[in-house]
Scaffold this active site. Structure first.
Site, short mmCIF file in Angstrom:
data_model
loop_
_atom_site.label_atom_id
_atom_site.label_comp_id
_atom_site.label_asym_id
_atom_site.label_seq_id
_atom_site.Cartn_x
_atom_site.Cartn_y
_atom_site.Cartn_z
N SER A 176 52.22 -1.28 -15.08
CA SER A 176 52.62 0.10 -14.86
C SER A 176 53.35 0.22 -13.52
O SER A 176 54.33 -0.48 -13.28
CB SER A 176 51.39 1.01 -14.92
N ASP B 268 52.53 2.19 -26.46
CA ASP B 268 52.70 2.76 -25.12
C ASP B 268 53.93 3.66 -25.14
O ASP B 268 55.06 3.20 -25.17
CB ASP B 268 52.87 1.63 -24.11
N ARG C 96 44.76 15.14 -13.48
CA ARG C 96 44.20 13.97 -14.14
C ARG C 96 44.19 14.14 -15.66
O ARG C 96 44.48 13.20 -16.40
CB ARG C 96 42.78 13.72 -13.65
N HIS D 60 49.31 3.18 -23.20
CA HIS D 60 49.68 2.62 -21.90
C HIS D 60 48.52 1.85 -21.25
O HIS D 60 48.74 0.83 -20.60
CB HIS D 60 50.15 3.74 -20.99
N ASP D 61 47.32 2.34 -21.41
CA ASP D 61 46.16 1.70 -20.78
C ASP D 61 45.85 0.32 -21.34
O ASP D 61 44.94 -0.35 -20.84
CB ASP D 61 44.92 2.59 -20.92
#
Length: 419
Positions: free
Chosen positions: A168, A334, A238, A367-368
């Site tokens: 990232s 992602d 968040r 993405h994680d």
């Protein structure tokens, strides 16, 4: 280039945990010039190291962290078995980034809130009168972080890195290393990253920042003096960010439309669906440990990263001076840093006839995925680090009579680099 899917590949190799690790710090009296024209004065970098530096100092690997991570990439802290580093599944004895072979360095970037000099620290400018930086902390960029990391690498007596790796935002730093210090790394490993942010990604960051700065407890970034924290803004920021880290498939599989209670409450204020409860939990947890000014700084650094801008948007021209070997990894679900963005980088590297490998992993996590223990993904990284190890002579630790070894588990050090 390759695309990985299916059941995956498993390796039978003995793996163990690093055990307890200890953060270290290094102070720099010489000001760090920043891209904005400002300077960061009298600053400290916190970092961790794992493994042992070889006698020829050629087995060092720098790990670059993403938005809300820190220098604590692997191992645990004494007395806290739940304090595993954020990339603990990747780094350690027998793991893909094997600390029996490599000396791994993980640095907390300036502007962060995990120990390195940041907005919550006193501003050394005499005019500040001992006041904390707050909103006066200078704006930093990915390139500024890389320059700071290079200073620390210099101070450790390492001229050339075996590899720089990051996911990232960390992947952007790895790319910046290949561009700013092409002669100082042999391999650049950039995972789930992009050559710049899309308009949509910048928009997500701006909404998150507005949530913070419009919180009444923000006080123009000087909330420390008021004894408050803009938790409401941090929670919303968040929640917004977390949505972008997960794929639609992952959210659907985990939550679907499951209700929080047995029946609908017909309320606009309380939680009705489990996904709402999950996002509120993530927001609450984040607001307890992350700094609001740091969030503004890091998201802006993400926005600013665009190395091709100086070359009229031409990525091939941007990488014309690169010399390292490259590995790019992306994940099919992602959507924040989609595989197409990695392919842009790959094309630019191929156009320059550079050594580049690309793996596109079919993973459902979004993405994680770069943080998770996917066997196909880890197989790709293991193969790359096997290659790096094979290119270098066998690890021989520094003879203590000649020079003190740098050992990531035992050599806590605090050094000062004078002007």
């Amino acid at each position: 280039m390759s695309r990985f899917g299916g059941a995956g590949i498993f390796f039978a190799r003995s793996m163990s945990h690093l055990g307890d690790v200890q953060p270290q710090s290094m102070h720099f009296a010489e000001a760090l010039p920043l891209r904005s024209g400002a300077h960061l004065r009298d600053y400290t970098l916190v970092y961790e190291t794992y493994g042992t530096l070889a006698a020829d100092r050629r087995n060092a690997v720098l790990v670059c962290h993403a938005l809300n991570a820190s220098h604590h990439a692997a191992g645990t802290y004494a007395g806290d078995p739940k304090s595993e580093g954020w990339w603990n599944n990747l780094i350690g004895p027998g793991k893909p980034l094997d600390t029996n072979r490599f000396f791994v360095i993980s640095v907390n970037n300036p502007g962060s809130c995990f120990g390195s000099t940041g907005p919550m620290h006193p501003n050394p400018d005499p005019a500040a009168g001992g006041r904390r930086y707050g909103a006066d902390f200078p704006v930093v960029t990915v390139e500024d972080w890389v320059d700071a990391q290079a200073r620390l690498i210099d101070a450790l007596g390492i001229h050339e890195l075996a590899a720089v790796i990051g996911g990232s935002l960390g992947g952007m730093q790895a790319l910046a290393w290949a561009l700013r210090f092409p002669e100082r790394l042999r391999h650049c490993i950039a995972v789930a990253t992009a050559p710049n942010l899309s308009a949509q990604n910048i928009a997500f960051n701006e909404v998150a920042r507005r949530a913070i700065v419009t919180d009444p407890d923000f006080h123009g970034g000087h909330f420390y003096e008021h004894g408050v924290v803009p938790k409401r803004g941090l929670r919303v920021a968040r929640m917004i960010g977390h949505i972008t880290y997960l794929s639609d498939d992952a959210m659907e599989a985990k939550f679907g439309r499951d209700l929080q209670a047995a029946a609908l409450g017909y309320t606009t204020l309380d939680i009705e669906f489990q996904i709402e409860g999950y996002l509120r939990y993530q927001g609450d947890k984040f607001s307890e440990y992350f700094d609001a000014n740091t969030y503004l700084l890091i998201t802006r650094a993400l926005d600013y990263f665009d190395p091709a801008f100086a070359h009229g948007g031409d990525l091939a021209a941007t990488f014309a001076g690169a010399r390292s070997k490259f590995l790019l990894v992306s994940f099919t679900t992602d959507w924040r840093f989609a595989p197409a963005r990695s392919r842009e980088i790959v094309k630019a590297l191929v156009d320059n006839r550079l050594d580049v490998s690309y793996a596109e992993i079919a993973a459902p996590h979004g993405h994680d995925a770069f943080l998770l223990d996917d066997p196909r993904y880890h197989a790709v990284l293991r193969a790359r680090f096997d290659r790096i190890a094979a290119e270098a002579p066998p690890v021989r630790t520094v003879n203590a009579s000649a020079a003190a070894p740098i050992d990531g588990r035992t050599a806590a050090r605090s050094a000062k680099v004078a002007e």
